[in-house]
Design an enzyme around this catalytic site. Structure first.
Site, PDB file in Angstrom:
ATOM      1  N   GLY A 402       0.764  -1.184  -0.117  1.00 59.78           N
ATOM      2  CA  GLY A 402       0.009  -0.008  -0.054  1.00 59.78           C
ATOM      3  C   GLY A 402       0.953   1.225   0.066  1.00 59.78           C
ATOM      4  O   GLY A 402       2.154   1.228   0.098  1.00 59.78           O
ATOM      5  N   PRO A 404       2.790   4.861   1.052  1.00 64.48           N
ATOM      6  CA  PRO A 404       3.338   5.128   2.268  1.00 64.48           C
ATOM      7  C   PRO A 404       2.515   5.715   3.382  1.00 64.48           C
ATOM      8  O   PRO A 404       1.566   6.636   3.147  1.00 64.48           O
ATOM      9  CB  PRO A 404       4.544   6.277   1.832  1.00 64.48           C
ATOM     10  CG  PRO A 404       4.496   5.969   0.419  1.00 64.48           C
ATOM     11  CD  PRO A 404       3.456   5.775  -0.059  1.00 64.48           C
ATOM     12  N   GLY A 405       2.875   5.659   4.633  1.00 69.56           N
ATOM     13  CA  GLY A 405       2.362   6.330   5.692  1.00 69.56           C
ATOM     14  C   GLY A 405       0.678   5.790   6.130  1.00 69.56           C
ATOM     15  O   GLY A 405       0.075   6.245   7.152  1.00 69.56           O
ATOM     16  N   LYS A 408       1.794   0.243   7.514  1.00 70.97           N
ATOM     17  CA  LYS A 408       1.938  -1.077   7.292  1.00 70.97           C
ATOM     18  C   LYS A 408       2.979  -1.602   8.257  1.00 70.97           C
ATOM     19  O   LYS A 408       2.871  -2.667   8.738  1.00 70.97           O
ATOM     20  CB  LYS A 408       2.682  -1.282   5.795  1.00 70.97           C
ATOM     21  CG  LYS A 408       1.838  -0.887   4.813  1.00 70.97           C
ATOM     22  CD  LYS A 408       2.624  -1.029   3.501  1.00 70.97           C
ATOM     23  CE  LYS A 408       3.564  -0.035   3.151  1.00 70.97           C
ATOM     24  NZ  LYS A 408       3.345   1.322   3.104  1.00 70.97           N
ATOM     25  N   THR A 409       4.080  -0.709   8.674  1.00 73.80           N
ATOM     26  CA  THR A 409       5.179  -1.225   9.724  1.00 73.80           C
ATOM     27  C   THR A 409       4.466  -1.384  11.140  1.00 73.80           C
ATOM     28  O   THR A 409       4.786  -2.381  11.854  1.00 73.80           O
ATOM     29  CB  THR A 409       6.155  -0.033   9.728  1.00 73.80           C
ATOM     30  OG1 THR A 409       6.783  -0.157   8.426  1.00 73.80           O
ATOM     31  CG2 THR A 409       7.144  -0.628  10.699  1.00 73.80           C
ATOM     32  N   SER A 725      -8.472   4.354 -17.281  1.00 72.68           N
ATOM     33  CA  SER A 725      -9.782   4.636 -16.541  1.00 72.68           C
ATOM     34  C   SER A 725     -10.086   5.872 -16.997  1.00 72.68           C
ATOM     35  O   SER A 725     -11.354   6.229 -16.728  1.00 72.68           O
ATOM     36  CB  SER A 725      -9.556   4.623 -14.997  1.00 72.68           C
ATOM     37  OG  SER A 725      -8.684   5.649 -14.552  1.00 72.68           O
ATOM     38  N   LYS A 768     -10.866   6.837  -5.453  1.00 72.17           N
ATOM     39  CA  LYS A 768     -11.563   7.697  -6.376  1.00 72.17           C
ATOM     40  C   LYS A 768     -12.745   8.327  -5.704  1.00 72.17           C
ATOM     41  O   LYS A 768     -12.784   9.622  -5.893  1.00 72.17           O
ATOM     42  CB  LYS A 768     -11.942   7.166  -7.563  1.00 72.17           C
ATOM     43  CG  LYS A 768     -10.616   6.845  -8.412  1.00 72.17           C
ATOM     44  CD  LYS A 768     -10.919   5.925  -9.608  1.00 72.17           C
ATOM     45  CE  LYS A 768      -9.834   5.491 -10.517  1.00 72.17           C
ATOM     46  NZ  LYS A 768     -10.156   4.673 -11.652  1.00 72.17           N
TER      47      LYS A 768
END
Length: 818
Positions: A402, A404-405, A408-409, A725, A768
């Site tokens: 995904g 950054p920020g 995940k960590t 798209s 979106k």
């Protein structure tokens, strides 16, 4: 000196030359037995006809007495014949053009040298092993003149050449003195010259005998010896003897120097060893502590004994410990061996922590640490449930993918806390050296294991949670490919016997829970991705960011800045304004930095004794954070002909995309601007073809497309754009331009269009929709097959939005144009 060492002692094993002369030689002048006679055979007896014994690489010289072992019946028969006929024999060598394998040979057809030796058989002996030998005395050089008989033995006629003196014998005196001086120096200083040879060397005065003595005892090469034997010039022999002595002296000096150096080193090492042993004994007598080296080795031995090492590791440790005890502490090798043993002693071969298998506790931890992400939390709990029911299950490596920020960590840390396991994280971003994973081999200076074993040594357990961060950003160069090395780490079939280059022992990684993170999962190498269970994390919507900021980020920053809870309060509406104006991201890192900026200003006021902010209002943001950084393209303008609003996905979340079109006189070209990629370029070409196919329906002149150039522009030209798209949006904008019908206000669309007009599903619907809501859009046109993605969006995000599902471009035009 090899020839001398092997042969000369045999020649004198029965005594020195004087003793041989005094031996009982029971022969008459004609070779028959003479009772009571003593002494050597007289040198003036020179028979002209002699039996011949062929030698191989043994080249004797006049004056030498040596034993000759008889190997077979033919040789014994020959010497029986010799002794029965006067004990006279001729020794000739085959021409030594190459090295002869056997010591001597009697091939009658062999080519022999011209010059040989006339000798007398002094005595025959019976050896303990059943073989026979004869003792012979070499007397003079001979030259073969003619073969008289070949059977049963080779009989030849010989002559006795005299030594050649080119001038008066006195002229050779300087050369003789040089040879004698060098010979005396050599025999006195050479460590391997026996006493009897020294005596013989000092008692030779005749020039010819001196040269033969040097050749006999100091020339090793059989070919060179044979050449020396065939030289009749005394001066030439003396010159060759002098060259040989000078060479031997130089070799002796170099050898003695090397021996002295080695001896000094050995003596120094032994002296240090004895002194250390004495110091150890003195300390022991005085009751003092042992020396540091002993203590280190004993401590290392205890640590190794306390480890439950596998059989292979235990055998290696025992071998290295034996080497360590033998190597001096001053040696660099001592440090290398000790460091290697310390790694073996410190690694957690069998130690592991107990898992906390409580799903309710795990659910509580995930809820405390993260807001939202309900689907992600559910998948994590399912993963933990499977591990709880089957702890030995192979595989199951999680990869959080995904922007950054998005947490995940922190999700990896939460899993470690839920399982009550130790946590270790290291970043793979930019890693290009395979040795970072698998270590360096011990042959390199400063070698050490890779990051995997370093982490296990640091954590002291074999079952931690390992977070492999940014696995999609590994590189590779001439130092290797870290991604390939990671295959052994993450493959459940290989990691039970993971082999680090430094340790060079199999280590079991099957108990380690590996969790990977990536921003773009398509950048992960295919073989690695195949071994992972990927969990996608999309960006947060503004409402989620506001809740995360209120519940997690603000309390954290207050604590870090030393502020109390009431000194800085940021209400939800202020947080929403901060998110909208000062951040443009999928995660919350930039938002946390903005909150930290507010807290720093508050801390400055408190430190100066002034009153803190208290409640931060929306109108104060410009003073605290500066002018707004982002506008987020809020839809405020009045709809125009030829302009349509699309929805786009970016790595930092969703965004709205205005597509502008215009027409000018030309030749039917299509101009595209706005830094677009090849896929979007193809979408524009396809949209134009779709519109041209509907020329009659749109009531356009027959030559319209041949006389007009169409220009499609995508604003924000510095930002790269790509993807399929925007197909329906480009088509709608072109139709709006050509029909002069405006797109309905506050309407945006997304979807891929085909040449037949079908609308295909696209990705990133959640992002979106969030972008559309943020920009003030009220109606969203999207593919019918994407409605299932809309159902997964939280209800508070969908509130106030109308979704129009479409399957064909006609449905899009009907819903969008007014």
């Amino acid at each position: 000196m090899a020839y001398f060492r092997e042969c000369f002692r045999e020649l004198f094993m029965k005594g020195n030359l004087a003793e041989v002369e005094a031996a009982d030689i029971d022969v008459n002048d004609d070779g028959k037995k003479k009772p009571g006679s003593k002494g050597l055979i007289k040198l003036d007896e020179t028979p002209a006809i002699l039996p011949v014994f062929l030698l191989g690489d043994l080249v004797p010289f006049p004056g030498v007495v040596f034993p000759l072992v008889l190997e077979n019946d033919q040789e014994r028969s020959f010497f029986d014949y010799v002794q029965a006929n006067g004990s006279n024999v001729a020794f000739f060598n085959r021409r030594l053009l190459y090295k002869v394998d056997s010591r001597h040979k009697t091939d009658k057809g062999a080519q022999v040298a011209k010059v040989g030796i006339y000798a007398k058989v002094l005595k025959s002996l019976r050896l303990p092993d059943g073989r026979s030998s004869v003792v012979v005395q070499c007397q003079r050089r001979i030259v073969m003149l003619k073969k008289l008989k070949t059977k049963p033995h080779l009989i030849v006629r010989v002559s006795y050449p005299a030594d050649v003196y080119e001038g008066p014998e006195a002229a050779l005196e300087p050369l003789v003195r040089q040879v004698k001086n060098k010979l005396e120096e050599l025999v006195k200083n050479h460590p391997q010259v026996p006493e009897e040879l020294q005596l013989a060397a000092l008692n030779i005065d005749e020039p010819a005998k001196i040269s033969d003595f040097v050749a006999q005892n100091f020339v090793q090469d059989p070919v060179e010896r044979l050449q020396f034997l065939g030289t009749l010039s005394v001066e030439a022999r003396l010159t060759s003897a002098l060259e040989r002595l000078i060479k031997e002296l130089e070799v002796m000096r170099v050898g003695n120097k090397i021996s002295d150096d080695i001896q000094k080193k050995v003596e120094t090492t032994q002296r240090q060893y004895y002194l250390r042993e004495q110091m150890r004994a003195i300390r022991k007598e005085l009751g003092e502590e042992a020396d540091p080296k002993t203590l280190q080795i004993e401590d290392l031995q205890k640590r190794l004994s306390a480890q439950q090492l596998p059989e292979q590791a235990k055998a290696r440790a025992d071998d290295e410990m034996r080497r360590l005890n033998l190597v001096p502490v001053e040696s660099p090798e001592h440090g290398v061996i000790r460091s290697y043993l310390e790694w073996i002693a410190d690694l957690p071969w069998s130690k592991k922590s107990e898992d906390k298998n409580d799903l309710r506790y795990a659910e509580k931890v995930l809820r405390e640490d993260h807001f939202g992400l309900e689907e992600i939390k559910e998948r994590i709990l399912e993963f933990l449930a499977v591990r709880q029911l089957n702890p030995n299950r192979k595989g199951g490596i999680i990869c959080f993918a995904g922007p950054p920020g998005v947490g995940k960590t922190s999700l990896g840390k939460s899993i470690a806390r839920a399982l009550d396991r130790k946590f270790y994280r290291f970043s793979l971003g930019g890693m290009r050296d395979e040795a970072e994973i698998k270590g360096h081999r011990r042959t390199y200076v400063g070698a050490m294991p890779g990051r995997i074993l370093q982490g296990l040594r640091q954590l002291t357990v074999r079952n931690p949670v390992f977070m492999l961060d940014e696995i999609d950003k590994m590189g590779h160069d001439f130092r290797g490919d870290p991604a390939s090395a990671m295959l052994e780490v993450l493959d459940p079939e290989q990691n039970p016997a993971f082999l680090d280059h430094y340790l060079d022992l199999p280590f079991d990684l099957s108990q380690v829970l590996f969790i990977c993170t990536a921003n773009v999962k398509t950048e992960i190498p295919g073989p690695l991705l195949d071994r992972m269970e990927v969990i996608d994390l999309s960006g947060y919507i503004p409402e989620e960011k506001a809740q995360i900021a209120a519940q997690y980020l603000l309390p954290k920053q207050l604590e870090e800045h030393g502020l109390k809870k009431g000194q800085v309060q940021i209400p939800v509406n202020t947080l929403n304004a901060m998110i909208d104006r000062y951040t443009r991201e999928a995660g919350v890192r930039e938002l946390e930095r903005q909150i930290a900026k507010v807290c720093r200003k508050a801390a400055y006021k408190v430190a100066r004794g002034e009153k803190p902010f208290g409640v931060v209002k929306e109108k104060q943001l410009d003073d605290l954070l500066g002018a707004p950084k982002y506008d987020h393209d809020r839809y405020q303008q009045r709809p125009e002909v030829g302009v349509a609003v699309g929805l786009a996905w970016t790595p930092v979340g969703g965004d709205v995309l205005f597509i502008e079109t215009s027409k000018v006189r030309g030749t039917g070209k299509l101009v595209l601007t706005g830094q677009i990629g090849s896929v979007m370029n193809e979408s524009a070409q396809l949209a134009l073809s779709l519109v041209r196919a509907r020329q009659s329906e749109l009531k356009l002149p027959e030559k319209f497309f041949g006389e007009q150039d169409l220009h499609v522009h995508f604003p924000a030209g510095s930002v790269p754009k790509d993807g399929p798209s925007a197909g329906v949006t480009i088509t709608c904008a072109l139709v709006s331009l050509l029909t002069k019908l405006r797109v309905k206000p506050r309407l945006a669309m997304t979807g891929e269009v085909t040449l037949r007009g079908e609308v295909l599903p696209v990705g990133g619907i959640r992002e979106k929709v969030v972008a559309a809501r943020r920009a003030g859009i009220k109606t969203i046109v999207l593919p019918e097959k994407n409605m299932k993605d809309v159902a997964e969006i939280p209800a508070y995000v969908r509130k106030g939005l109308t979704f129009v599902p479409v399957e064909h471009i006609d449905d899009v035009l009907k819903a969008a144009l007014s």
